[in-house]
Design an enzyme around this catalytic site. Structure first.
Site, PDB file in Angstrom:
ATOM      1  N   GLU A 191      -7.617   0.733   3.929  1.00 43.21           N
ATOM      2  CA  GLU A 191      -8.497   0.554   2.780  1.00 43.21           C
ATOM      3  C   GLU A 191      -8.599  -0.866   2.223  1.00 43.21           C
ATOM      4  OE1 GLU A 191      -7.070   2.792  -0.691  1.00 43.21           O
ATOM      5  OE2 GLU A 191      -5.402   3.265   0.608  1.00 43.21           O
ATOM      6  N   ALA A 192      -7.636  -1.715   2.491  1.00 40.01           N
ATOM      7  CA  ALA A 192      -7.748  -3.078   1.954  1.00 40.01           C
ATOM      8  C   ALA A 192      -8.826  -3.883   2.670  1.00 40.01           C
ATOM      9  CB  ALA A 192      -6.406  -3.795   2.031  1.00 40.01           C
TER      10      ALA A 192
END
Lengths: 260, 358
Positions: free
Chosen positions: A51-52
């Site tokens: 997700e980053a």
């Protein structure tokens, strides 16, 4: 066959559930291990989103310990930030959300916000949604890892963090404005669950060797549907265990833990 | 404006009315309004000036009591630790914090509050996640919640990212495809409406305009043009959303280098107010291409925090602050307390990922 730990069974089962040539959106821990195992065995074409920012990295420095760390970004095909990867999920690029949580109900709704007390005075506050709420909403199918305990498989959540099928009504997800089709599998070390197409209720699909449907029902605080085609969970082979222990999590960060 | 509607969420969990956000007071910004944020931007001189300064000066100038402080990075990735240390040294009361997922930065602020609430305090937090991932839950966050010491506003990671993005775009809100049908719909400041086009339920998250954004980036020039390697997290959006942005750069590079590859600039100079060249600015967090995170140091701080949460004994926590924060004038003083071998090891663990500085 060698003895396997509960976490190894969960990781192996997670790997089995993932199909080749799909994209899985993962958090840290067992989902990453399951995904690496799948890539090394039946699903070399499985892409991973963290997700980053990274899409389809090559995890050649080992298992990432943080979803934004160097290892998670290594040799990615596309690397930007949270907006870009979550927008990919809204647009339909991510086939699976692979999440965990503290409580689940029969419709696959998950709590990872708090337990005990109230929202404003939580006895045990958890870290919060993080990406899970967005992943469960917009990846096409959700895979959920949960420890098989009666207090976790609960009739009513204290807080709904990650959407499943809500109250089970056919248009719940549509009325919620989310895009994904919803919960697909729930993985524990003793049982694998799916969901009934008509009622959206949790269905027992597979049980671990030596367990019966009744054994599993005792650990679940709501009434399970039982698949008419109930199967035994496939156990990891020696080769799978070697991969899990030596390639996927060689330092034993997740697999070597003991279940409470 | 369309009336607030909702999904059938109230049928699902045991969350009761008492825990649901009280909308009768109407909506208020937890920081500048879009108009105020724009005015601040318009008034700024736009020259390509030399914005290099010290953290002490930058924090003194921009960090005030009652502000909304946005924390960049993501969990252990490029957390702006050097700036957090300086904010703790200065002290600030009634802070609103905004971030997606973070670990040591909000924990350090929470610890400072628990050790000396007269010096630093957090009033409320808009967030998606607060913890240490593989290392465990955040003990001080759990303590603050159990004792109702902070007001919370929970979103998903995308929700917080979209909120910063909305502000970066100069908007009041963005429609998103999550939160709806989950209890965040009832407790946060977002709102479900009927789409004016299809009539379908659509969740809106309010923009988040922080007073001050703090970021740690890979490289920047003296004017504030920033390059970020590794995950961008939501750093570009936070820089553009905040009324004022303080950036630490691992390396300051020349403007000529920036102009050689303009596509590599993730944050434009107009969005940055202060540039501080600071090596290891994210330590004990990680910076791609420079160093990995130091799990041992994080564990040391976390154990002191956990001891406080379990026993109420703040001795170990106080000792950490005295030794590593109040006992240091600058981040270099903090780094000087670390064994050389530690810094060498975390550099090696990053594996020297290729980054473009020329």
């Amino acid at each position: 066959m060698s003895e396997h730990t509960p976490f190894e069974m969960i990781a192996y089962t997670g790997s089995r559930v993932l199909e080749d040539n799909t994209i899985v959106f993962v958090g840290t821990g067992l989902p990453i291990i399951a995904s690496i195992h799948a890539q090394l065995t039946h699903a070399p074409g499985l892409g991973i989103i963290f997700e980053a920012g990274p899409l389809t990295p090559i995890l050649d420095m080992g298992m990432p310990l943080s979803v934004g760390d160097t290892r998670a970004c290594r040799k990615a095909c596309f690397l930007k930030g949270l907006c870009s990867v979550f927008e990919l999920t809204q647009r339909g690029h991510a086939d699976y959300a692979f999440i965990g949580g503290a409580q689940i109900d029969m419709y696959g709704n998950v709590n990872s916000t708090f337990e005990g007390g109230t929202y404003k005075a939580a006895k045990t506050r958890f870290p919060g949604s993080g990406g899970a709420g967005a992943m469960a909403a917009n990846c096409e199918k959700s895979i959920i890892i949960m420890a098989l305990e009666p207090r976790r498989f609960t009739p009513k959540l204290q807080f709904l963090t990650s959407i499943g099928y809500g109250d089970g009504t056919p248009d719940y997800r549509e009325k919620s404005g989310v895009m994904g089709s919803g919960p697909y599998r729930v993985i524990t070390n003793e049982a694998l669950f799916g969901f009934d197409d008509a009622t959206h209720r949790m269905v027992l699909l597979e049980v671990a060797k030596g367990r019966t449907a009744e054994d599993i029902q005792k650990k679940v605080s709501f009434e399970l549907l039982i698949s008419p085609d109930l199967k035994e969970m496939v156990e990891p082979s020696d080769k799978d265990l070697k991969l899990l222990r030596e390639e996927c999590d060689p330092d034993g960060y997740f697999l070597a833990r003991k279940l409470k | 404006m369309k009336e607030k509607i909702q999904s059938p969420i109230t049928n699902v969990s045991t969350l009761d009315n008492y825990q649901i956000r009280d909308y009768s007071q109407g909506f208020s910004w937890w920081g500048p309004s879009p108009e105020e944020a724009r005015k601040i931007m318009v008034k700024k001189p736009k020259a390509l000036s030399d914005k290099r300064t010290t953290l002490k000066e930058a924090v003194n100038k921009y960090v005030k009591d009652g502000i909304n402080l946005a924390i960049g990075g993501f969990v252990n990735t490029r957390p702006p630790v050097a700036t957090i240390h300086e904010i703790i040294r200065k002290g600030a009361k009634d802070l609103s914090l905004s971030f997606q997922s973070n670990s040591i930065c909000p924990e350090l602020l929470a610890g400072a509050m628990l050790v000396n609430p007269g010096h630093l305090s957090i009033k409320r937090v808009e967030l998606a996640w607060w913890g240490y991932e593989v290392i465990g839950i955040a003990p001080l966050f759990r303590h603050l919640c159990a004792n109702s010491m902070i007001e919370l506003d929970d979103y998903t990671n995308y929700g917080m990212a979209a909120r910063f993005k909305a502000a970066a775009m100069g908007l009041e809100f963005l429609p998103v495809r999550d939160h709806g049908g989950a209890d965040m719909e009832l407790v946060n400041r977002g709102k479900m409406i009927e789409s004016p086009f299809s009539g379908k339920n659509t969740y809106l998250v309010p923009a988040c305009y922080p007073d001050v954004g703090i970021l740690s980036v890979t490289a920047a020039d003296q004017h504030g043009n920033c390059r970020i390697f590794g995950a961008h997290c939501t750093c570009p959006e936070i820089a553009m959303a905040a009324a004022h942005t303080i950036v630490t750069a691992e390396t300051v590079i020349s403007n000529e280098n920036i102009r050689t590859y303009p596509n590599l600039t993730e944050i434009p100079y107009t969005a940055v107010d202060a540039i501080v060249e600071q090596r290891f600015a994210s330590y004990p967090g990680a910076s791609y291409g420079n160093y990995w995170f130091d799990m041992e140091h994080i564990l040391m701080f976390r154990s002191a925090s956990e001891e406080f949460r379990k026993s109420g004994n703040a001795d170990a926590l106080k000792k950490y602050y005295d030794e590593y924060i109040f006992g240091c004038e600058t981040h270099d003083d903090f780094l000087a307390k670390l064994p050389y071998k530690t810094l060498k090891k975390i550099r090696e663990m990053d594996g020297g990922q290729p980054i473009i500085l020329s």
